[in-house]
Design a protein around this motif. Structure first.
Motif, PDB file in Angstrom:
ATOM      1  N   VAL A  38       0.853  -1.191   0.000  1.00 11.74           N
ATOM      2  CA  VAL A  38       0.000   0.000   0.000  1.00 11.74           C
ATOM      3  C   VAL A  38       0.886   1.238   0.000  1.00 11.74           C
ATOM      4  N   THR A  39       0.479   2.252  -0.752  1.00 11.77           N
ATOM      5  CA  THR A  39       1.170   3.542  -0.761  1.00 11.77           C
ATOM      6  C   THR A  39       0.359   4.540   0.050  1.00 11.77           C
ATOM      7  N   GLY A  40       0.979   5.088   1.093  1.00  9.82           N
ATOM      8  CA  GLY A  40       0.302   6.008   1.976  1.00  9.82           C
ATOM      9  C   GLY A  40       0.093   7.375   1.362  1.00  9.82           C
ATOM     10  N   HIS A 205       1.443   5.163   8.403  1.00  5.03           N
ATOM     11  CA  HIS A 205       2.667   5.651   7.756  1.00  5.03           C
ATOM     12  C   HIS A 205       3.833   4.839   8.285  1.00  5.03           C
ATOM     13  N   GLY A 206       5.008   5.075   7.713  1.00  3.65           N
ATOM     14  CA  GLY A 206       6.205   4.397   8.187  1.00  3.65           C
ATOM     15  C   GLY A 206       7.019   5.280   9.124  1.00  3.65           C
ATOM     16  N   MET A 207       8.328   5.074   9.076  1.00  2.51           N
ATOM     17  CA  MET A 207       9.237   5.792   9.967  1.00  2.51           C
ATOM     18  C   MET A 207      10.637   5.739   9.360  1.00  2.51           C
ATOM     19  N   GLY A 211      14.059   8.422  12.814  1.00  7.74           N
ATOM     20  CA  GLY A 211      12.945   8.566  13.734  1.00  7.74           C
ATOM     21  C   GLY A 211      11.940   9.627  13.368  1.00  7.74           C
ATOM     22  N   ASN A 212      11.764   9.862  12.068  1.00  5.72           N
ATOM     23  CA  ASN A 212      10.829  10.893  11.632  1.00  5.72           C
ATOM     24  C   ASN A 212       9.889  10.349  10.559  1.00  5.72           C
ATOM     25  N   HIS A 213       8.810  11.089  10.317  1.00  5.39           N
ATOM     26  CA  HIS A 213       7.911  10.822   9.197  1.00  5.39           C
ATOM     27  C   HIS A 213       7.158  12.102   8.890  1.00  5.39           C
ATOM     28  N   GLY A 214       6.509  12.109   7.757  1.00  6.45           N
ATOM     29  CA  GLY A 214       5.795  13.299   7.308  1.00  6.45           C
ATOM     30  C   GLY A 214       6.034  13.606   5.836  1.00  6.45           C
ATOM     31  N   GLY A 215       7.162  13.156   5.313  1.00  3.00           N
ATOM     32  CA  GLY A 215       7.540  13.478   3.943  1.00  3.00           C
ATOM     33  C   GLY A 215       7.286  12.361   2.956  1.00  3.00           C
ATOM     34  N   ASP A 216       8.029  12.400   1.852  1.00  2.00           N
ATOM     35  CA  ASP A 216       7.780  11.538   0.700  1.00  2.00           C
ATOM     36  C   ASP A 216       8.826  10.433   0.563  1.00  2.00           C
ATOM     37  N   GLN A 217       9.605  10.160   1.600  1.00  2.00           N
ATOM     38  CA  GLN A 217      10.557   9.057   1.552  1.00  2.00           C
ATOM     39  C   GLN A 217       9.810   7.721   1.536  1.00  2.00           C
ATOM     40  N   SER A 218      10.404   6.735   0.893  1.00  2.71           N
ATOM     41  CA  SER A 218       9.748   5.433   0.819  1.00  2.71           C
ATOM     42  C   SER A 218       9.550   4.828   2.203  1.00  2.71           C
ATOM     43  N   MET A 219      10.482   5.018   3.121  1.00  2.00           N
ATOM     44  CA  MET A 219      10.332   4.473   4.469  1.00  2.00           C
ATOM     45  C   MET A 219       9.172   5.128   5.219  1.00  2.00           C
TER      46      MET A 219
END
Length: 268
Positions: A38-40, A205-207, A211-219
């Motif tokens: 799945v793509t968030g 979402h991932g991480m 230790g961050n998230h919010g952007g367009d990185q695959s992780m």
């Protein structure tokens, strides 16, 4: 109609959902479950992604684009559609879920434990401390399922997200928390199945490794969905996170909202 339990594992990366969840992978190997990439949605933040998952709309439509936006959902959700169709709803979840689908702002003295047939989430136990134990969260949800038998039930633990922010998704601590969650699911999922639930396990979402998230990185955006006793997905390519809400509606035998533009996932 099939009762559906949605297990939303906050901040679980796709990589970890495959590599560290031995119980879930065993269900896939045995044919009891299906797995789908799945793509968030963006931004890959918690509150916006909760809204995208549960309403099937992108942030450009629901306009909840930051975690500090304490406002009710402006569009139909699985909760509101199920409620309007006369189904029972429940949630053991972080208090932002209560703010989105019941009322905002969250009042812990009045809203932590909710039993109100007029609310979109009729039966709820909501927590507001990010360190609330995942084990307690699943016991909260199990109690709601046993006593009130919701047709649509949300389980939403925060432990993986909390550890991910503290140590990053490539850390020993993050992996250990994932293994702990797989053990919880090994106990919770068979119980739900025995109670007649189809179970969907996914992440908002991932991480990142930092230790961050919010952007367009695959992780941050690459997530997943496991389907247990509700059909095997027939999609070949990664699907949008926005497909989850219409899929749940279809399984509940209710019409998806007109705002849900993505098609339901094909399950066989």
């Amino acid at each position: 109609m099939k009762k559906i339990a949605l297990i939303l594992l906050d901040a679980l990366t796709r990589e970890s959902a495959v590599h560290t969840f031995g119980f879930l992978r065993s269900l896939v190997e045995s044919g009891e479950a299906g797995y789908l990439e799945v793509t968030g949605d963006l931004p890959s933040l918690s509150r916006p992604c909760y809204e995208s998952i549960l309403t099937g709309t992108p942030s450009s439509v629901h306009h909840i684009t930051a975690n500090n936006m304490s406002v009710p959902s402006p569009v139909p959700s699985v909760f509101s559609l199920a409620h309007d169709a006369g189904l029972k709803t429940g949630a053991a979840a972080y208090h932002w879920i209560s703010e989105l689908y019941n009322r905002s702002p969250f009042n812990p003295f009045e809203d932590r434990i909710t039993h109100d047939e007029q609310q979109n989430i009729q039966h709820g136990i909501f927590y507001f401390d990010d360190t609330y134990p995942d084990s307690h969260l699943f016991l909260d949800g199990a109690a709601l399922c046993s006593r009130y038998v919701p047709d649509f039930m949300l389980f939403h633990p925060m432990g993986i997200d909390y550890v991910g922010h503290a140590y990053g998704s490539q850390s020993r601590e993050y992996e250990k928390k994932c293994v702990e969650m797989d053990t919880i699911l090994a106990n919770a999922v068979p119980l739900l199945v025995s109670q007649g639930y189809g179970v969907i396990v996914t992440s908002d979402h991932g991480m990142s490794a930092l230790g961050n998230h919010g952007g367009d990185q695959s992780m941050m955006r690459d997530v997943f969905a496991y389907f247990i006793h509700c059909g095997i997905p027939q999609e070949a390519a990664p699907v949008s996170q926005l497909c989850l809400a219409p899929t749940i509606c279809t399984l509940l035998d209710i019409l998806p909202a007109p705002t849900m533009k993505k098609p339901p996932i094909r399950l066989d």
